[in-house]
Scaffold this motif. Structure first.
Motif, PDB file in Angstrom:
ATOM      1  N   LYS A  84      47.155  23.402  40.398  1.00  0.00           N
ATOM      2  CA  LYS A  84      48.157  24.433  40.706  1.00  0.00           C
ATOM      3  C   LYS A  84      49.514  24.071  40.095  1.00  0.00           C
ATOM      4  N   TYR A 100      51.969  24.548  36.302  1.00  0.00           N
ATOM      5  CA  TYR A 100      52.158  25.396  35.131  1.00  0.00           C
ATOM      6  C   TYR A 100      53.149  24.727  34.188  1.00  0.00           C
ATOM      7  N   TYR A 149      52.867  25.719  41.572  1.00  0.00           N
ATOM      8  CA  TYR A 149      52.888  27.043  42.178  1.00  0.00           C
ATOM      9  C   TYR A 149      51.974  27.063  43.391  1.00  0.00           C
ATOM     10  N   TYR A 199      50.708  34.372  42.090  1.00  0.00           N
ATOM     11  CA  TYR A 199      51.239  33.017  41.992  1.00  0.00           C
ATOM     12  C   TYR A 199      52.743  33.047  42.305  1.00  0.00           C
ATOM     13  N   LYS A 200      53.192  32.023  43.044  1.00  0.00           N
ATOM     14  CA  LYS A 200      54.597  31.967  43.455  1.00  0.00           C
ATOM     15  C   LYS A 200      55.165  30.588  43.140  1.00  0.00           C
ATOM     16  N   VAL A 201      56.326  30.582  42.503  1.00  0.00           N
ATOM     17  CA  VAL A 201      57.004  29.347  42.121  1.00  0.00           C
ATOM     18  C   VAL A 201      58.368  29.301  42.805  1.00  0.00           C
ATOM     19  N   TYR A 236      62.835  32.144  43.803  1.00  0.00           N
ATOM     20  CA  TYR A 236      61.387  32.314  43.718  1.00  0.00           C
ATOM     21  C   TYR A 236      61.023  33.185  42.515  1.00  0.00           C
ATOM     22  N   TYR A 266      57.327  34.769  40.166  1.00  0.00           N
ATOM     23  CA  TYR A 266      55.980  35.241  40.454  1.00  0.00           C
ATOM     24  C   TYR A 266      55.183  35.469  39.160  1.00  0.00           C
ATOM     25  N   PHE A 305      58.424  33.745  35.587  1.00  0.00           N
ATOM     26  CA  PHE A 305      58.822  32.334  35.669  1.00  0.00           C
ATOM     27  C   PHE A 305      59.960  32.059  34.679  1.00  0.00           C
TER      28      PHE A 305
END
Length: 366
Positions: free
Chosen positions: A55, A57, A72, A83-85, A91, A93, A106
């Motif tokens: 998980k 990136y 993420y 997906y959430k960062v 934040y 997505y 991102f």
């Protein structure tokens, strides 16, 4: 009162925003990795790598030489699968479609890159020229003013011909055409016969024989990098327009009328609002002409927006438009556009004065 739309940035197929790729994964023996190549809304060429095992990136910006990386999480509930960062106190997505395409907001190597889109680096477009050829409705994801105002956006038609020629006809969502030369036109008013036989821009295209996910595109003496993803149900045409000029993302227009029931369903998406905030969302389009939306902007969830009077454009059968409502602002009524092709979608949202509020892209996810 002007407000920032919380809405997921409905799928309208038009404009230039640095958009994350919905992409097909390239795998190795040690991890479940997806590598996606595409463009961001400043016009930078970018490569995303998603490691589903860890998980994590990473993003390499080929234009600036900058890199980004992190971890993420996978959201649940109404936004399940997005997906959430979390980084820098904010934040971001992303949405991934069948390991073939990725749309993301991102950080991607430059502050002006708001949204990106890419396709799997493992795609081989050699021999798929006949599948790529066709007419596409596009949104130009870009940060530049159109007809004198950054809250006007560009959309248009690209005819990609089997003989290696392409024509591009752009339109504006509003403003004075004397300022940048783009005729204001709503998609529901479009009635030009397709394929185009001329355009504001004319060029050539071919598949890159070395980097087979890419297309070589020449327009009026300048070389550009394009990308294509085709499947049994979808066809996309992505064209990086160069630094400062964003990219255009096109979805193929069906050659025959399709019932609206084939376009209904639940779509997950990422987007950007006019003040720069990033969002991830979930939109439900129903066959009765209504829909609902849940979205998260910078970590805050809202699930009470909705739309009514969903209608197909007469000459663009995969483009829907609707009235958009936000109960938190009862006097507000805007307009939403959705562009749908197979499992891929784009959207555009406008306020009650016809000015841009949000756009983005995503996919139908089970």
């Amino acid at each position: 009162m002007r407000k920032t739309i919380k809405f997921w940035a409905y799928p309208f197929a038009l404009m230039g925003i640095s958009i994350f790729v919905i992409s097909s994964c390239s795998k190795d023996d040690s991890s479940d990795r997806g590598v996606y190549v595409g463009s961001a809304s400043r016009g930078d060429l970018v490569t995303f790598e998603i490691n589903k095992t860890d998980k994590t990136y990473s993003v390499d910006n080929e234009t600036t030489g900058a890199s980004e990386s992190g971890s993420y999480t996978i959201m649940d509930g109404e936004l399940d699968g997005i997906y959430k960062v979390s980084t820098g106190g904010h934040y971001f997505y992303a949405v991934e479609l069948d390991n073939q395409a990725l749309a993301a907001n991102f950080p991607s190597g430059h502050a002006e890159n708001k949204i990106s889109f890419g396709v799997s680096s493992s795609i081989n477009n050699v021999g798929k020229e006949s599948q790529i050829a066709g007419n596409y409705i596009y949104i130009h994801f870009c940060n530049s003013a159109i007809n004198g105002n950054v809250r006007n956006k560009e959309w248009g038609i690209v005819s990609v011909l089997a003989n290696g020629t392409l024509y591009i006809k752009p339109y504006a969502t509003g403003g004075d055409p004397g300022l940048s030369g783009l005729t204001p036109l709503a998609p529901e008013e479009f009635n030009t016969s397709l394929p185009l036989s001329s355009g504001d821009l004319q060029g050539s295209w071919s598949v890159n024989g070395d980097d087979k996910a890419k297309l070589n595109v020449g327009i009026q003496g300048t070389q550009y990098t394009g990308f294509s993803y085709t499947s049994g149900s979808s066809a996309t045409f992505l064209l990086d327009m160069g630094t400062g000029n964003g990219y255009i993302l096109g979805l193929k227009i069906p050659s025959t009328t399709i019932p609206i029931a084939q376009l209904t369903g639940t779509y997950k998406f990422v987007g950007v609002v006019e003040d720069g905030k990033k969002l991830g969302g979930n939109a439900l389009i129903k066959s009765d002409g209504t829909g609902t939306c849940a979205l998260e902007i910078d970590g805050v969830l809202s699930d009470n927006e909705y739309f009514e009077n969903i209608t197909q454009c007469p000459h663009l059968p995969n483009v829907l438009y609707a009235d958009h409502f936000d109960p938190d602002f009862p006097t507000y009524q805007g307009k939403a556009y959705f562009v749908l092709e197979g499992d891929i979608m784009m959207y555009f949202i406008f306020d009650n004065e016809g000015l841009f509020n949000a756009y983005g892209a995503g996919a139908k996810m089970n």
